[in-house]
Design a protein around this motif. Structure first.
Motif, PDB file in Angstrom:
ATOM      1  N   PHE A  15       1.001  -1.196   0.003  1.00  0.00           N
ATOM      2  CA  PHE A  15      -0.066   0.032   0.071  1.00  0.00           C
ATOM      3  C   PHE A  15       0.871   1.118   0.132  1.00  0.00           C
ATOM      4  O   PHE A  15       2.134   1.395   0.488  1.00  0.00           O
ATOM      5  CB  PHE A  15      -0.920  -0.024   1.354  1.00  0.00           C
ATOM      6  CG  PHE A  15      -1.712   1.213   1.415  1.00  0.00           C
ATOM      7  CD1 PHE A  15      -2.895   1.447   0.692  1.00  0.00           C
ATOM      8  CD2 PHE A  15      -1.512   2.120   2.283  1.00  0.00           C
ATOM      9  CE1 PHE A  15      -3.674   2.594   0.592  1.00  0.00           C
ATOM     10  CE2 PHE A  15      -2.172   3.487   2.276  1.00  0.00           C
ATOM     11  CZ  PHE A  15      -3.242   3.373   1.598  1.00  0.00           C
ATOM     12  N   ASP A  16       0.250   2.453  -0.719  1.00  0.00           N
ATOM     13  CA  ASP A  16       1.044   3.555  -0.798  1.00  0.00           C
ATOM     14  C   ASP A  16      -0.007   4.476  -0.861  1.00  0.00           C
ATOM     15  O   ASP A  16      -1.209   4.429  -0.977  1.00  0.00           O
ATOM     16  CB  ASP A  16       2.084   3.777  -1.822  1.00  0.00           C
ATOM     17  CG  ASP A  16       1.809   3.434  -3.085  1.00  0.00           C
ATOM     18  OD1 ASP A  16       0.671   3.679  -3.390  1.00  0.00           O
ATOM     19  OD2 ASP A  16       2.648   3.014  -3.978  1.00  0.00           O
ATOM     20  N   ALA A  17       0.571   5.886  -1.037  1.00  0.00           N
ATOM     21  CA  ALA A  17      -0.458   7.065  -1.075  1.00  0.00           C
ATOM     22  C   ALA A  17      -1.154   7.135  -2.605  1.00  0.00           C
ATOM     23  O   ALA A  17      -1.893   8.031  -2.591  1.00  0.00           O
ATOM     24  CB  ALA A  17       0.439   8.344  -0.796  1.00  0.00           C
ATOM     25  N   GLY A  18      -0.772   6.192  -3.430  1.00  0.00           N
ATOM     26  CA  GLY A  18      -1.452   6.263  -4.721  1.00  0.00           C
ATOM     27  C   GLY A  18      -2.657   5.379  -4.678  1.00  0.00           C
ATOM     28  O   GLY A  18      -3.212   5.472  -5.747  1.00  0.00           O
ATOM     29  N   HIS A  19      -3.042   5.053  -3.457  1.00  0.00           N
ATOM     30  CA  HIS A  19      -4.388   4.308  -3.473  1.00  0.00           C
ATOM     31  C   HIS A  19      -5.501   5.151  -2.628  1.00  0.00           C
ATOM     32  O   HIS A  19      -5.192   5.978  -1.830  1.00  0.00           O
ATOM     33  CB  HIS A  19      -4.227   3.220  -2.470  1.00  0.00           C
ATOM     34  CG  HIS A  19      -3.348   1.945  -2.831  1.00  0.00           C
ATOM     35  ND1 HIS A  19      -2.168   2.276  -3.174  1.00  0.00           N
ATOM     36  CD2 HIS A  19      -3.775   0.854  -2.828  1.00  0.00           C
ATOM     37  CE1 HIS A  19      -1.557   1.183  -3.347  1.00  0.00           C
ATOM     38  NE2 HIS A  19      -2.665   0.009  -3.631  1.00  0.00           N
ATOM     39  N   ILE A  20      -6.499   5.371  -3.529  1.00  0.00           N
ATOM     40  CA  ILE A  20      -7.613   6.207  -3.152  1.00  0.00           C
ATOM     41  C   ILE A  20      -8.934   5.270  -2.955  1.00  0.00           C
ATOM     42  O   ILE A  20      -9.199   4.815  -3.794  1.00  0.00           O
ATOM     43  CB  ILE A  20      -8.166   7.254  -4.356  1.00  0.00           C
ATOM     44  CG1 ILE A  20      -6.711   8.142  -4.480  1.00  0.00           C
ATOM     45  CG2 ILE A  20      -9.384   8.203  -3.516  1.00  0.00           C
ATOM     46  CD1 ILE A  20      -7.066   9.315  -5.386  1.00  0.00           C
ATOM     47  N   ALA A  21      -9.332   5.058  -1.841  1.00  0.00           N
ATOM     48  CA  ALA A  21     -10.583   4.272  -1.394  1.00  0.00           C
ATOM     49  C   ALA A  21     -11.799   4.997  -1.625  1.00  0.00           C
ATOM     50  O   ALA A  21     -11.997   6.004  -1.564  1.00  0.00           O
ATOM     51  CB  ALA A  21     -10.602   3.903   0.293  1.00  0.00           C
ATOM     52  N   LEU A  22     -12.566   4.229  -2.542  1.00  0.00           N
ATOM     53  CA  LEU A  22     -14.077   4.639  -2.740  1.00  0.00           C
ATOM     54  C   LEU A  22     -14.772   3.802  -1.897  1.00  0.00           C
ATOM     55  O   LEU A  22     -16.153   4.498  -1.870  1.00  0.00           O
ATOM     56  CB  LEU A  22     -14.235   4.547  -4.171  1.00  0.00           C
ATOM     57  CG  LEU A  22     -13.200   5.222  -5.215  1.00  0.00           C
ATOM     58  CD1 LEU A  22     -13.537   4.783  -6.703  1.00  0.00           C
ATOM     59  CD2 LEU A  22     -13.092   6.723  -5.125  1.00  0.00           C
ATOM     60  N   SER A  23     -14.871   2.651  -1.694  1.00  0.00           N
ATOM     61  CA  SER A  23     -15.817   1.969  -0.625  1.00  0.00           C
ATOM     62  C   SER A  23     -15.170   1.047   0.058  1.00  0.00           C
ATOM     63  O   SER A  23     -13.995   0.474  -0.476  1.00  0.00           O
ATOM     64  CB  SER A  23     -16.767   1.440  -1.766  1.00  0.00           C
ATOM     65  OG  SER A  23     -16.256   0.445  -2.395  1.00  0.00           O
TER      66      SER A  23
END
Length: 454
Positions: free
Chosen positions: A442-450
């Motif tokens: 995991f890194d800051a390139g992951h944007i959670a949508l649900s």
């Protein structure tokens, strides 16, 4: 990506249920995505022996990065002529993986529901949602409300596929001229809002004076999904290719550096559908601020404390997609965790284990359960996520499955893009932390949508 594939049937139930009462109604519809034919819809309503049985079948074929994915999804409801729910069923076949749900409503207001995923069967009892309707009940309510311009009414539509109810708001717009395969027709337009948690979805349908749906349109993942009533030959005509994954890529304004991805990033997102504002969840790694139609998302991979909800019993329990109580899953969990002593060490070990355990990494699997992945050892990010989540739960670690976007320098010929992705939240060290077995962590390139249960 599973959500995109399976949503149409469940969401379109309320409008496609507005069928004129007769002993038998048989309606075929052609299904297109941005004007390209991807399949057909078949609605069948039969009445007899004091029962009304409504069956809807969606048969589509899509592509993901050039790989074909077929979906056949069918829902059946059994009701009295007055619209009282008696029984329901759902069957979905996605790239050879089959999921079924069957339920019967008891006189005491409870429903026995049996779900089978990848051959694993689970039975549970649920309380029937007060006021929830199936297809015939929705049809009758629509007939009672009528088609006068400006009429607005609400339903609680029960979805057999997930055995849950969702609120639907319908508003009658009035008469409009519509082009159909058989020629131009004067129809009545009706808009619907399906109030899915965190993801309100709008559809527009055009019905005749008997409330037979002749056209249905909805926006889905940037596509225009359209259904048009026509004869069977038209509906079942050959399909055309439509690559939904390429269409779902989101370009980054610039390249993201390794340092930024490690330490944290802030994104400003703007909803293109202004009448349906986007909902972005807050997590222990993701802080969300809203300013009108803009959303500012701060991603900090190394958060230190919990700012969101603690785990519930459901986050530890097996379910139809995360069969953490299966012997095969328990064995893999012990093997993957090895000698790790703490929960965070176990999740890191399992993350590495799953990354190597899934040998065939491809997009040909539509969506498989953890037990199916344990047996086939193939799939994409969703298969990595459900297996990792199930392994964690097998060791007593609360887990959840996250759907969202992940940054990559290149994908399918495109550079600097965010792609639809899935990973795992695990409750370790007093907070929800992310683990990604499909990518390099995991890194800051992951944007959670649900965030959900898999």
């Amino acid at each position: 990506m599973r959500r995109f594939v399976v949503l149409p049937l469940g969401l379109l139930l309320p409008l496609t249920a507005l069928v004129h009462a007769a002993a038998r109604e048989d309606i075929w519809m052609s299904v297109t995505l941005d004007g390209r034919k991807i399949g057909h819809m078949h609605n069948l309503r039969e009445e007899g022996d004091g029962r009304v049985i409504t069956t809807q079948t969606l048969d589509v074929r899509l592509e993901r990065a050039g790989m074909s994915v077929g979906l056949v999804s069918s829902e059946t409801s059994e009701e009295t002529p007055a619209g009282k729910p008696l029984a329901f069923s759902s069957r979905s076949q996605l790239s050879g993986m089959e999921t079924t749900t069957e339920g019967r409503v008891r006189d005491d207001g409870q429903a026995e529901v049996t779900t089978t995923v990848g051959g694993a069967k689970q039975t549970r009892t649920i309380a029937w949602p007060a006021g929830a309707l199936l297809a015939e009940g929705l049809r009758l309510h629509g007939l009672k409300a009528g088609l006068a311009s400006g009429t607005t009414y609400e339903d609680l539509a029960f979805q057999p596929s997930n055995a849950e109810a969702v609120k639907v708001t319908t508003r009658i717009r009035g008469k409009e001229s519509v082009d159909l395969p058989g020629g131009r027709r004067e129809l009545v337009a009706a808009t619907q809002t399906i109030h899915l948690p965190g993801m309100p979805t709008a559809t527009t349908g055009w019905v005749d004076t008997q409330q037979n749906v002749r056209k249905l349109v909805m926006d889905l993942l940037g596509f225009r999904l359209e259904m048009l009533a026509c004869d069977r030959a038209c509906a079942t005509a050959p399909n055309q290719s439509a690559d939904m994954l390429q269409h779902a890529l989101l370009s980054a304004p610039r390249a993201l550096s390794p340092t930024e991805l490690r330490d944290g990033l802030a994104y400003t997102l703007t909803s293109l559908k202004r009448e349906v504002p986007a909902e972005i969840p807050a997590t222990d790694e993701q802080r969300v601020e809203r300013d009108g139609m803009q959303i500012r998302v701060h991603i900090a991979p190394a958060g230190k404390s919990s700012t969101t909800d603690a785990p519930t019993a459901a986050d530890r329990a097996p379910n139809a997609w995360l069969q953490s109580d299966a012997s095969e899953i328990a064995k893999l969990a012990r093997e993957g965790a090895g000698e790790a002593a703490t929960d965070v060490a176990k999740m890191k070990a399992l993350e590495t284990f799953v990354r190597g355990y899934i040998r065939e990494k491809n997009l040909s699997v539509g969506y498989a359960s953890a037990l199916e992945v344990a047996k086939t050892r193939e799939g994409d990010c969703t298969e990595h996520a459900v297996l990792l989540a199930a392994l964690g739960r097998s060791l007593g670690i609360p887990t959840r499955v996250v759907d969202g976007l992940a940054y990559t320098n290149s994908f399918g010929g495109a550079e600097r893009v965010f792609v639809p992705h899935a990973w795992v939240h695990a409750w370790v060290d007093g907070r929800w932390q992310s683990f990604d077995a499909a990518l390099n962590g995991f890194d800051a390139g992951h944007i959670a949508l649900s965030v959900g249960d898999g």
